[in-house]
Write an enzyme that holds these catalytic residues in place. Structure first.
Site: not given
Ligand code: PAF
Length: 293
Positions: A36, A38-39, A63, A178, A186-188
Site C-alpha cells: 500500500h 505506506g510501502h 513471526q 502514512v 495504513l496497514s495491510s
Molecule cells: O514489517 C513487516 O512487514 C515485517 O515484519 C518484516 C519487516 C518484512 C519482516 O517479516
C-alpha cells in the site's frame, strides 16, 4: 517499467553481486506484500537514497503467533509486482517458505528487553521471528541501507538494536507513518475491517493525538496521559484495548515520568482484526512556565 522478480536465493545473490560490482548501492525495503502507499513511501525513500532498490516480499511464518492471522494474511504477488514496477523498484525478492527455511530453523535472534513489552507481550515470539528473518534477508541481500516504517515503532527499535549489537554493516532508515485522511495508519490488515469497523478505526489515532496534545502542553504524568487516551478509546465499546503505553523510544519500556521524547503506543482489537499505532511525543512547556521571548 517492471521490477525483475526472483524466487531463488542463489539467483538473487548473483544478480546483486553484479549490481555491487558496478559500484551501485543497494536499498532494501522488507515487506510481507499486500503493498500500500505506506510501502510506496519506503520505496520512494529507497530510490532517493540508494541506486538499486530491492523489495522483499515474504509472509514470514515464524513471526506469526496465531495460525489464523498467518492463513488470512493477504497474498497479492501479481498486484504487488506491478506496484513495485510502477513505483520504480528495480528488483523483487519473493522466496517461498521452503526457500527461506529449507530445514527447520534452529537459530534465532532474540533482542531482549526491547522485544518484551507492548506487541512482544501480546504476541509471544513475534519479534524473535521478525529479527531472525530480517537478519536472514540482510545476509542474503547485503543492502547498504534498509527502510522500515515508523508505524511498527517497536519493530524498528528491535532492528536498530540488532544491527548495533551484532555489528551489521547496514544503515537503518526510518520512514514516517502514512495515514488515510481520517488518520487511520495504513496497514495491510485494514483490508480485514468491515465497513463498521473501518468507521470506528480512526479512534486509535484520535486517542494518540489526545496523548500527544497533553504531553505537548506540559503533562509529565504517564498515568494522566494514559487515562485521557483510554477515555477516547472507551467512546467506542467495539474497540477492545490490547495495550496503551507511554514508553521510552529506544528501550520501549514504560516511563514513570515524561521528561523527554516518548512514544505513546497502542493496540486495539476491532472484531478479529488487531490494529497498532504510535506517536512520538515531545514534552512541551509545563503549565505556568513563562517563556522569555
Ligand atoms: O514489517 C513487516 O512487514 C515485517 O515484519 C518484516 C519487516 C518484512 C519482516 O517479516
Amino acid at each position: 517499467v517492471s521490477a525483475e522478480l526472483f524466487h531463488d536465493v542463489e539467483e538473487m545473490r548473483e544478480m546483486l553481486a553484479r549490481v555491487r560490482r558496478m559500484g551501485a548501492t543497494i536499498g532494501l525495503v522488507p515487506t510481507m506484500g499486500a503493498l500500500h502507499e505506506g510501502h510506496g513511501r519506503l520505496i520512494d525513500a529507497a530510490r532517493r537514497e540508494t541506486d538499486c532498490v530491492v523489495v522483499s516480499i515474504f509472509v514470514n511464518p515464524i513471526q506469526f503467533d496465531r495460525p489464523d492471522d498467518f492463513d488470512r494474511y493477504p497474498r497479492t504477488l501479481d498486484v504487488d509486482k506491478k506496484f513495485c514496477g510502477d513505483r520504480g523498484a528495480d528488483l523483487i525478492f519473493a522466496p517461498s517458505a521452503a526457500e527461506m527455511y529449507p530445514a527447520p530453523q534452529r537459530t534465532f535472534v532474540d533482542v531482549t528487553r526491547i522485544s518484551e513489552r507492548l506487541c512482544g507481550e501480546s504476541r509471544p515470539g513475534h519479534f524473535r521471528g521478525v529479527a531472525t528473518v530480517v537478519l536472514k534477508l540482510f545476509n542474503i541481500l547485503q543492502p547498504d541501507r534498509a527502510f522500515f516504517g515508523e508505524k511498527d515503532a517497536q519493530q524498528l527499535a528491535v532492528i536498530r538494536r540488532m544491527v548495533r549489537d551484532l555489528n551489521l554493516p547496514v544503515e537503518i532508515a526510518p520512514v514516517a507513518t502514512v495515514r488515510d485522511s481520517d488518520g487511520l495508519a495504513l496497514s495491510s490488515r485494514n483490508k480485514h475491517l468491515s465497513a463498521d469497523e473501518r468507521r470506528i478505526a480512526p479512534i486509535l489515532f484520535q486517542a494518540l493525538l489526545v496523548a500527544q496534545g497533553l504531553i505537548a502542553t506540559g503533562s509529565t504524568d504517564p498515568a494522566e496521559v494514559k487515562s485521557a487516551a483510554s477515555a477516547i478509546l472507551a467512546q467506542q465499546p467495539a474497540a477492545r484495548v490490547d495495550y496503551l503505553e507511554v514508553v521510552d523510544p529506544e528501550e520501549m519500556q514504560p516511563v514513570d515520568r515524561i521528561s523527554g521524547p516518548v512514544r505513546v503506543a497502542a493496540a486495539i482489537w476491532l472484531g478479529s482484526t488487531r490494529l497498532i499505532d504510535n506517536m512520538l511525543c515531545e514534552p512541551g512547556p509545563a503549565e505556568g512556565t513563562t517563556l522569555i521571548q
